[in-house]
Write an enzyme that holds these catalytic residues in place. Sequence first.
Site, short mmCIF file in Angstrom:
data_model
loop_
_atom_site.label_atom_id
_atom_site.label_comp_id
_atom_site.label_asym_id
_atom_site.label_seq_id
_atom_site.Cartn_x
_atom_site.Cartn_y
_atom_site.Cartn_z
N GLY A 104 -4.72 1.40 6.46
CA GLY A 104 -4.13 0.10 6.11
C GLY A 104 -5.01 -1.04 6.61
CG ASP A 105 -5.47 -1.38 10.68
OD1 ASP A 105 -4.43 -1.98 10.35
OD2 ASP A 105 -5.53 -0.58 11.63
CB SER A 164 -0.96 -0.03 1.19
OG SER A 164 -0.26 0.11 2.40
N GLY A 174 -0.35 4.64 0.43
CA GLY A 174 -1.07 5.83 0.90
C GLY A 174 -1.85 6.49 -0.23
N GLY A 203 -2.17 4.97 -3.84
CA GLY A 203 -2.84 3.70 -4.15
C GLY A 203 -2.05 2.50 -3.68
P1 ATP Z 1 -2.18 2.48 8.78
O1 ATP Z 1 -0.88 1.93 9.34
O2 ATP Z 1 -2.49 3.87 9.23
O3 ATP Z 1 -3.34 1.56 8.97
P2 ATP Z 1 -0.89 1.95 6.21
O4 ATP Z 1 0.36 2.78 6.20
O5 ATP Z 1 -0.75 0.51 6.52
O6 ATP Z 1 -1.98 2.61 7.17
P3 ATP Z 1 -1.63 3.21 3.72
O7 ATP Z 1 -0.76 2.80 2.60
O8 ATP Z 1 -1.36 4.55 4.33
O9 ATP Z 1 -1.62 2.05 4.81
O10 ATP Z 1 -3.15 3.23 3.28
C1 ATP Z 1 -3.86 2.10 2.81
C2 ATP Z 1 -4.80 2.54 1.71
O11 ATP Z 1 -5.69 3.56 2.20
C3 ATP Z 1 -4.09 3.16 0.52
O12 ATP Z 1 -3.65 2.16 -0.40
C4 ATP Z 1 -5.20 4.06 -0.04
O13 ATP Z 1 -6.16 3.30 -0.76
C5 ATP Z 1 -5.89 4.58 1.22
N1 ATP Z 1 -5.25 5.83 1.69
C6 ATP Z 1 -4.44 6.00 2.75
N2 ATP Z 1 -4.03 7.28 2.86
C7 ATP Z 1 -4.60 7.95 1.84
C8 ATP Z 1 -4.57 9.33 1.39
N3 ATP Z 1 -3.86 10.26 2.01
N4 ATP Z 1 -5.28 9.64 0.27
C9 ATP Z 1 -6.00 8.71 -0.38
N5 ATP Z 1 -6.07 7.40 0.00
C10 ATP Z 1 -5.39 7.03 1.09
#
Ligand code: ATP
Length: 304
Positions: free
Chosen positions: A246-247, A216, A218, A221
């Site tokens: 992420g969750d 992932s 953020g 995508g």
């Molecule tokens: P966390 O640890 O906070 O649960 P993570 O770092 O494991 O999150 P991310 O990659 O930040 O996961 O986010 C997962 C998905 O959520 C991304 O692939 C996207 O679809 C969506 N997402 C997260 N942040 C954003 C953002 N700023 N804008 C648009 N979509 C987002």
Amino acid sequence: MILTVTLNPAIDVRYEISDFNIDKIFRAKSFKTPGGKGLNVSRVLNLLGNSVVATGFLGGSNGTWIKNSLQNLNINSSFIESASETRNCIAILGQGSQTEILEPGAEISEFELKKFIDHYKNLLLENEIICISGSLPKGISGETYKLLCELGKNKKVILDTSGTSLIEALQGNPFLIKPNQEELKAILQTPLDTQEKLIKGALTLRDKGAQNILLSLGKNGAIYIGDDIYKIDIPKIQVINPVGSGDSSVAGFAHGLKNNLPIEEILKYSMACGMSNAMSNETGFISLPVIEELMKKIIVKKIG
Ligand code: ATP
């Protein structure tokens, strides 16, 4: 039913204090929710209409509070009781700032772990999709996630953890892992500044045992590495609180799997859930109408 595993849950306590600063006294209302990454996954799965059973360890009055809260949300809980109290994690949201105080969590004894493993084996008989999320509590060896993955080898185990717990678990061949860019970088100790490097980096985790990888990214995508490689492009959104995205994306993936959707649709659900969470103030919260709209705007491209 979908089984979620949270070995180190917490009560998430949130304070909203716009002018928060150190060395001052504030009077503020607290907002409490059952926390820990696996419980965020449980909440989103439940909002998507799935039957969920949550397991892990709960202890003391905090443990009882979490159990009661899950019951109010219609989430089945099937936890092993730990002698030590379940932790609190505190987040203070200021204007554009977020200060977090994270307790390490209850120490789990060898006896409690053994009890949990026996319980998990029984739960595996009734569940096809298993979402294992978060850090390991004190007292539990890094090999525990590997064992949980191995025991679930005939099921679909989705593992969302980081660092050494993730590396050691790969030998258990989880069906899916969901690192983010920072987690992958920390494991590989190398800059990942191009798409090519991201894919090459993720492929090394597959070589170490992960069957599929959702990397992932953020607001950018995600990249999915399965039988084929996909890049998922998402539209720009108004972000309110991305914690738990992420969750939520893990929950969206599990929901798609549960419904036997084609991989393109599973990936769309996963992204839409992460985005919907980011558009909300609450952690581990999604809106079905928002998801329906977002799904139309997400582009899944096969790139390899
Ligand atoms: P966390 O640890 O906070 O649960 P993570 O770092 O494991 O999150 P991310 O990659 O930040 O996961 O986010 C997962 C998905 O959520 C991304 O692939 C996207 O679809 C969506 N997402 C997260 N942040 C954003 C953002 N700023 N804008 C648009 N979509 C987002």
